[in-house]
Enzyme design. Structure first.
Site, short mmCIF file in Angstrom:
data_model
loop_
_atom_site.label_atom_id
_atom_site.label_comp_id
_atom_site.label_asym_id
_atom_site.label_seq_id
_atom_site.Cartn_x
_atom_site.Cartn_y
_atom_site.Cartn_z
N LYS A 52 -150.63 16.22 -62.51
CA LYS A 52 -151.25 16.67 -61.26
C LYS A 52 -150.67 18.02 -60.83
O LYS A 52 -151.42 18.94 -60.46
CB LYS A 52 -151.03 15.61 -60.16
CG LYS A 52 -151.86 14.35 -60.41
CD LYS A 52 -151.47 13.18 -59.49
CE LYS A 52 -152.29 11.93 -59.84
NZ LYS A 52 -151.95 10.76 -59.02
N GLN A 96 -147.18 8.96 -54.99
CA GLN A 96 -147.67 8.18 -56.13
C GLN A 96 -147.34 6.69 -55.93
O GLN A 96 -146.24 6.35 -55.53
CB GLN A 96 -147.02 8.71 -57.43
CG GLN A 96 -147.57 8.12 -58.71
CD GLN A 96 -148.97 8.61 -59.06
OE1 GLN A 96 -149.44 9.61 -58.52
NE2 GLN A 96 -149.63 7.94 -59.96
N ASP A 119 -155.26 11.70 -51.10
CA ASP A 119 -155.64 10.46 -51.78
C ASP A 119 -156.74 9.72 -51.02
O ASP A 119 -157.39 8.83 -51.57
CB ASP A 119 -154.44 9.52 -51.87
CG ASP A 119 -153.69 9.63 -53.18
OD1 ASP A 119 -154.34 9.86 -54.21
OD2 ASP A 119 -152.45 9.49 -53.16
N1 GUN Z 1 -151.38 5.63 -58.86
C1 GUN Z 1 -152.43 5.44 -59.70
N2 GUN Z 1 -153.50 6.17 -59.27
C2 GUN Z 1 -153.11 6.81 -58.15
C3 GUN Z 1 -153.75 7.71 -57.25
O1 GUN Z 1 -154.94 8.06 -57.40
N3 GUN Z 1 -153.00 8.16 -56.23
C4 GUN Z 1 -151.71 7.77 -56.04
N4 GUN Z 1 -151.05 8.26 -54.98
N5 GUN Z 1 -151.08 6.94 -56.84
C5 GUN Z 1 -151.78 6.47 -57.90
#
Ligand code: GUN
Length: 308
Positions: A52, A96, A119
């Site tokens: 990311k 995350q 998110d």
């Molecule tokens: N863990 C797995 N997918 C995601 C996501 O899209 N956002 C976040 N913050 N954690 C994740």
């Protein structure tokens, strides 16, 4: 025989569009910034968060990763979120998940300013999503909707079945499908006669986290099948059973000790009209939509219009 949907290619297309919007926002004097918070050493999360940050930087945006130890307390994570909330160079904040068990995930996600919540997990953004006026939509569901749009797969009036009711995928994608006039059924572990409910679907979304559970008995001929599962499969016997002797998957296993498989059985490829692969399907789109959300968040905070 299904057409494979190339998520990586779609993601590249979207990211090129995001890069153009980044330039517009920068020309107006704002450099979009994303902070990614990783608590602990979850191996997949380490890979995802690095990806990311790197993608963000490759599109010309600012990004940093904040690493916190596995032993971090809720208060410590809240303190980190609060300082990111106050920084004017950070427009998007992502914590995350999964978080270590001692950290109260709900409190952390609620502490992120809704306008920085790239998110789309904050209750305010969940409410906006339910009302149909969200600016920041959860990334995986938004990526799935881009697949339909860019492949001209009709949604209106179609019967969609979503297997899985998570806050990250199942619930929000059901709402997005509903807003696009699909008839939506949400299934979960207690659903009776799941295969026969799934066989009603013109659009079938599997987001349950059970390797290859959705086999051909779940799928109507010609259905569009979206596989959201990302499961590490370690058993060589199971890999041979799913993919056959001589599959690349065995080489993958020899290299890493596992291969990534979705929730959908490979046999479904024979029956579906479109299908997303794992890896390389929905995953890259999630990252692309996070990039789009970051530039959207920055633009909204600076009252600049993007993606017009
Ligand atoms: N863990 C797995 N997918 C995601 C996501 O899209 N956002 C976040 N913050 N954690 C994740």
């Amino acid at each position: 025989m299904a057409q494979w949907i190339d998520g990586a290619a779609l993601a590249k297309q979207i990211e090129a569009e995001v890069a153009a919007e980044v330039q517009k926002v920068q020309a107006a004097g704002v450099n979009p910034g994303l902070a990614v918070v990783l608590v602990g050493e979850h191996p997949a999360s380490q890979v995802y968060t690095r990806g990311k940050v790197k993608t963000c930087q490759s599109l010309g945006m600012y990004s940093e990763r904040i690493e916190m130890p596995e032993s971090a307390t809720t208060d410590e994570v809240l303190f980190a979120v609060d300082s990111l909330n106050q920084r004017s160079d950070i427009h998007g904040i992502l914590v995350q998940v999964p978080l270590p068990p001692q950290v109260v995930a709900r409190d952390v996600l609620q502490a992120i300013l809704p306008d920085k919540d790239v998110d789309g997990f904050h209750p305010v953004n969940v409410g906006r999503l339910a009302a149909g006026n969200a600016v920041l939509k959860p990334c995986t569901p938004a990526g799935i909707m881009e697949i339909f749009k860019r492949h001209r797969i009709p949604v209106r009036g179609q019967r969609a079945v979503v297997i899985g009711r998570s806050d990250i995928v199942g619930k929000p994608v059901s709402l997005l499908l509903l807003h696009e006039d699909a008839t939506v059924t949400i299934c979960h572990s207690k659903t009776r006669e799941l295969p026969s409910v799934a066989r009603e679907a013109d659009i079938l979304i599997a987001a349950i986290g059970r390797p290859a559970l959705v086999d051909d008995t779940y799928v109507k001929d010609g259905a569009v099948v979206i596989d959201v599962g990302v499961n590490r499969l370690e058993s060589l016997d199971k890999i041979r059973e799913l993919f056959g002797e001589g599959s690349q998957r065995l080489a993958d296993h020899a290299r890493k000790g596992y291969t990534l498989v979705g929730d959908v059985h490979p046999r479904v490829h024979e029956k579906a009209s479109y299908m997303t692969p794992v890896p390389g399907g929905v995953g890259p789109l999630t990252v692309a939509m996070l990039m789009a959300n970051t530039v959207r968040a920055a633009a909204a905070q600076a009252r600049i219009s993007v993606f017009a």
